[in-house]
Write a protein that holds these residues in place. Structure first.
Motif, PDB file in Angstrom:
ATOM      1  N   THR A 321       0.677  -1.131  -0.061  1.00  0.00           N
ATOM      2  CA  THR A 321      -0.144   0.131   0.097  1.00  0.00           C
ATOM      3  C   THR A 321       1.012   1.155  -0.135  1.00  0.00           C
ATOM      4  O   THR A 321       1.920   1.247   0.707  1.00  0.00           O
ATOM      5  N   ILE A 322       0.478   2.150  -0.960  1.00  0.00           N
ATOM      6  CA  ILE A 322       1.279   3.310  -0.970  1.00  0.00           C
ATOM      7  C   ILE A 322       0.402   4.546  -0.619  1.00  0.00           C
ATOM      8  O   ILE A 322      -0.814   4.540  -1.220  1.00  0.00           O
ATOM      9  N   LEU A 323       0.697   5.368   0.337  1.00  0.00           N
ATOM     10  CA  LEU A 323      -0.183   6.514   0.809  1.00  0.00           C
ATOM     11  C   LEU A 323       0.473   7.807   0.320  1.00  0.00           C
ATOM     12  O   LEU A 323       1.518   7.727   0.194  1.00  0.00           O
ATOM     13  N   SER A 324      -0.473   8.765  -0.129  1.00  0.00           N
ATOM     14  CA  SER A 324       0.121  10.047  -0.804  1.00  0.00           C
ATOM     15  C   SER A 324      -0.842  11.036  -0.606  1.00  0.00           C
ATOM     16  O   SER A 324      -2.244  10.834  -0.439  1.00  0.00           O
ATOM     17  N   PHE A 325      -0.350  12.128  -0.347  1.00  0.00           N
ATOM     18  CA  PHE A 325      -1.228  13.472  -0.563  1.00  0.00           C
ATOM     19  C   PHE A 325      -1.642  13.700  -1.897  1.00  0.00           C
ATOM     20  O   PHE A 325      -0.901  13.258  -2.970  1.00  0.00           O
ATOM     21  N   PRO A 326      -2.445  14.822  -2.436  1.00  0.00           N
ATOM     22  CA  PRO A 326      -2.441  15.163  -3.495  1.00  0.00           C
ATOM     23  C   PRO A 326      -1.147  15.620  -4.085  1.00  0.00           C
ATOM     24  O   PRO A 326      -0.568  16.422  -3.989  1.00  0.00           O
ATOM     25  N   SER A 327      -0.866  14.690  -5.382  1.00  0.00           N
ATOM     26  CA  SER A 327       0.425  15.102  -5.919  1.00  0.00           C
ATOM     27  C   SER A 327       0.451  14.292  -7.372  1.00  0.00           C
ATOM     28  O   SER A 327      -0.479  13.450  -7.575  1.00  0.00           O
ATOM     29  N   THR A 328       1.316  14.262  -8.184  1.00  0.00           N
ATOM     30  CA  THR A 328       1.430  13.869  -9.126  1.00  0.00           C
ATOM     31  C   THR A 328       1.458  12.221  -9.203  1.00  0.00           C
ATOM     32  O   THR A 328       0.922  11.401 -10.038  1.00  0.00           O
ATOM     33  N   VAL A 329       2.181  11.529  -8.015  1.00  0.00           N
ATOM     34  CA  VAL A 329       2.170  10.345  -7.881  1.00  0.00           C
ATOM     35  C   VAL A 329       0.776   9.591  -7.829  1.00  0.00           C
ATOM     36  O   VAL A 329       0.665   8.286  -8.364  1.00  0.00           O
ATOM     37  N   VAL A 330      -0.514  10.217  -7.470  1.00  0.00           N
ATOM     38  CA  VAL A 330      -1.445   9.479  -7.380  1.00  0.00           C
ATOM     39  C   VAL A 330      -2.200   9.227  -8.928  1.00  0.00           C
ATOM     40  O   VAL A 330      -3.157   8.275  -9.048  1.00  0.00           O
ATOM     41  N   HIS A 331      -1.764   9.988 -10.062  1.00  0.00           N
ATOM     42  CA  HIS A 331      -1.894   9.695 -11.116  1.00  0.00           C
ATOM     43  C   HIS A 331      -1.126   8.707 -11.926  1.00  0.00           C
ATOM     44  O   HIS A 331      -1.359   7.785 -12.874  1.00  0.00           O
ATOM     45  N   VAL A 344      -2.566   2.134  -4.104  1.00  0.00           N
ATOM     46  CA  VAL A 344      -2.320   3.663  -4.014  1.00  0.00           C
ATOM     47  C   VAL A 344      -3.476   4.265  -3.526  1.00  0.00           C
ATOM     48  O   VAL A 344      -4.701   4.504  -4.137  1.00  0.00           O
ATOM     49  N   ALA A 345      -3.409   4.724  -2.248  1.00  0.00           N
ATOM     50  CA  ALA A 345      -4.474   5.656  -1.673  1.00  0.00           C
ATOM     51  C   ALA A 345      -4.108   7.089  -1.561  1.00  0.00           C
ATOM     52  O   ALA A 345      -2.859   7.313  -1.237  1.00  0.00           O
ATOM     53  N   VAL A 346      -5.129   7.710  -1.641  1.00  0.00           N
ATOM     54  CA  VAL A 346      -4.716   9.425  -1.472  1.00  0.00           C
ATOM     55  C   VAL A 346      -5.630   9.992  -0.402  1.00  0.00           C
ATOM     56  O   VAL A 346      -6.699   9.712  -0.130  1.00  0.00           O
ATOM     57  N   CYS A 347      -4.841  10.989   0.365  1.00  0.00           N
ATOM     58  CA  CYS A 347      -5.528  11.524   1.528  1.00  0.00           C
ATOM     59  C   CYS A 347      -5.672  12.955   1.241  1.00  0.00           C
ATOM     60  O   CYS A 347      -4.658  13.713   0.818  1.00  0.00           O
ATOM     61  N   ASP A 348      -6.481  13.452   1.444  1.00  0.00           N
ATOM     62  CA  ASP A 348      -6.843  14.693   0.981  1.00  0.00           C
ATOM     63  C   ASP A 348      -6.349  15.771   2.116  1.00  0.00           C
ATOM     64  O   ASP A 348      -6.050  15.092   3.157  1.00  0.00           O
ATOM     65  N   VAL A 349      -6.219  17.050   1.431  1.00  0.00           N
ATOM     66  CA  VAL A 349      -5.611  18.036   2.405  1.00  0.00           C
ATOM     67  C   VAL A 349      -6.619  18.727   3.031  1.00  0.00           C
ATOM     68  O   VAL A 349      -7.493  19.770   2.151  1.00  0.00           O
ATOM     69  N   ASP A 350      -6.970  18.795   4.377  1.00  0.00           N
ATOM     70  CA  ASP A 350      -8.085  19.655   4.728  1.00  0.00           C
ATOM     71  C   ASP A 350      -7.767  21.069   4.727  1.00  0.00           C
ATOM     72  O   ASP A 350      -6.505  21.502   4.500  1.00  0.00           O
ATOM     73  N   ARG A 351      -8.938  21.830   4.478  1.00  0.00           N
ATOM     74  CA  ARG A 351      -8.687  23.509   4.102  1.00  0.00           C
ATOM     75  C   ARG A 351      -7.948  24.138   5.424  1.00  0.00           C
ATOM     76  O   ARG A 351      -7.273  25.130   5.397  1.00  0.00           O
TER      77      ARG A 351
END
Length: 460
Positions: A321-331, A344-351
């Motif tokens: 499992t690979i965790l990422s914030f919004p970035s190129t690698v989630v694509h 591949v899992a993506v974590c949102d950035v809270d406002r």
């Protein structure tokens, strides 16, 4: 190298990812099936007219970026591609010297490939060429913003820039306008002769980013969009050996002034606890001071790759499992890891993570990066990350189920002409509801020695 008097293809890159995407473009543009093992590209005299490729590295100052560029340049040379290294930022006189040394090749080039259309350096190069073809390869998620601005006819501005234009922007404006005209199909700048077919230049965007929303308008202007499915990467490396643990991918959002450092550290610590992460793959722009704090706060082992993460992951070993914030690698990672059971899992950035100085466009842009990602598992913000138990998690924007990467038998990158549906298969191990025990990772167990350098061992 292209021979004097004969135009070829000239590519300008300023980052490792740009150079990797030039390799992917060249592999696809050659039109040959992926070989079983690396083989040299055709000699210049055997290559098709306009395809003799020379890559010009406009070297940055950042040591980590320079190191990765040198490693990818070695791979390019292994493919038979000429690579020219320019110390383009090596002092006040460096830009003038670099431009002067490239002027002849720019005039002769039949096609120019660029990786960052927002770069002033690249924009200046575009004003000096009369190439009949311009190709834009990915520079990460910035491509999404570029495509949107190009389709809307807007001025090219990086998404994280805030405020009015400065004096340098005003002085450079004429060059920027001329460069932008080169990024729209039409008559060459300053050209007036020949037939309509001869007078027009072509523009192509080669991307693994989701550009579907702007594709129709781009087609109307004559821009061609081609999908990058990382076929070269998959043909040359892997499949990787998988570890039982979870890896976390860092981001430079703190360094660009978008995200608050303390909130970021809290989020990383929460993700590491929730998902049993063992390693933290640092972004090349993350500072040593910040990485030391990440190691101290989270106990994660910090790995500084010396190749783009797409290559590191494909070579392995890599977590299931690979965790990422919004970035190129989630694509890009789901494409590079096609046919493997990696999730591949993506974590949102809270406002609430955003700094007071962040661009007003930041929240929407980051949300778009996450929302448009395919073949990934969606997580909420780290501070309120949901359980990884499939029975408790909500529906994913990428499909009806949490998904592993797509099968390598039919890899597909998002493009103007092809849409990719949601998940294929079940989540890989490592994403269960209960936090697994942290695996022991010795200094030699990670990608170090093959594609990375490790710093800051786990804090015990």
């Amino acid at each position: 190298m292209p021979r004097r008097g004969q135009g070829g293809t000239l590519a300008f890159v300023e980052s490792p990812v740009q150079l990797l995407n030039v390799l992917e473009w060249a592999h696809q543009d050659a039109g040959s099936p992926p070989p079983a093992a690396p083989t040299p590209a055709p000699a210049p005299e055997e290559a098709g007219d306009g395809f003799r490729l020379t890559v010009v590295v406009l070297s940055p100052r950042d040591p980590m970026t320079r190191g990765q560029l040198r490693r990818v340049a070695e791979l390019a040379r292994d493919e038979g591609i000429a690579v020219r290294w320019e110390e383009a930022r090596g002092g006040p006189a460096a830009p003038l010297k670099t431009v002067g040394s490239l002027a002849g090749e720019l005039r002769r080039a039949r096609r120019v490939v660029v990786g960052d259309p927002f770069s002033r350096y690249v924009q200046l190069m575009l004003t000096l060429t009369a190439a009949r073809g311009v190709v834009v390869v990915d520079d990460g998620t910035a491509t999404m913003e570029f495509v949107s601005q190009l389709a809307q006819g807007e001025r090219l501005v990086r998404w994280h820039r805030k405020g009015a234009r400065g004096a340098q922007d005003v002085l450079f404006a004429p060059f920027a306008r001329r460069a932008r005209s080169r990024l729209t199909p039409g008559p060459p700048a300053g050209g007036d002769g020949g037939s309509a077919q001869e007078a027009r230049h072509s523009v192509e965007i080669f991307s693994s980013m989701p550009v579907d929303a702007s594709a129709g308008r781009l087609r109307e202007t004559g821009v061609t969009v081609r999908a990058n499915d990382f076929a070269w990467t998959r043909s040359r490396f892997g499949p990787p050996r998988l570890t039982r643990g979870t890896d976390l991918v860092g981001t430079s959002l703190v360094e660009t002034g978008v995200v608050d450092l303390e909130r970021y550290l809290e989020g990383v610590a929460e993700l590491a606890r929730e998902h049993g992460a063992a390693r933290y793959f640092a972004h090349r722009r993350e500072s040593g001071e910040k990485l030391a704090r990440v190691a101290a706060v989270t106990g994660l082992e910090i790995v500084r790759p010396d190749l783009p993460l797409e290559l590191v992951a494909r070579r392995g070993p890599i977590g299931r499992t690979i965790l990422s914030f919004p970035s190129t690698v989630v694509h890009t990672l789901p494409l590079a890891l096609a046919g493997t059971p990696v999730t591949v899992a993506v974590c949102d950035v809270d406002r609430t993570w955003l700094t007071a100085g962040a661009s007003p466009r930041a929240e929407g842009f980051l949300s778009g990066v996450t929302g448009s990602a395919r073949h990934v598992r969606r997580l909420g913000p780290a501070a309120s990350a949901p359980s990884a138990d499939p029975s408790e998690s909500g529906p994913s924007d990428s499909g009806p189920s949490d998904s592993a990467a797509p099968s390598a038998s039919a890899p597909s990158a998002p493009s103007a002409s092809s849409s990719v549906s949601g998940g294929h298969g079940e989540s890989a191990p490592g994403g269960g509801a209960r936090t697994p025990p942290r695996p022991a990772v010795s200094p030699g167990a990670g990608p170090a020695g093959r594609a990375s350098a490790q710093l800051y061992p786990p804090a015990n």
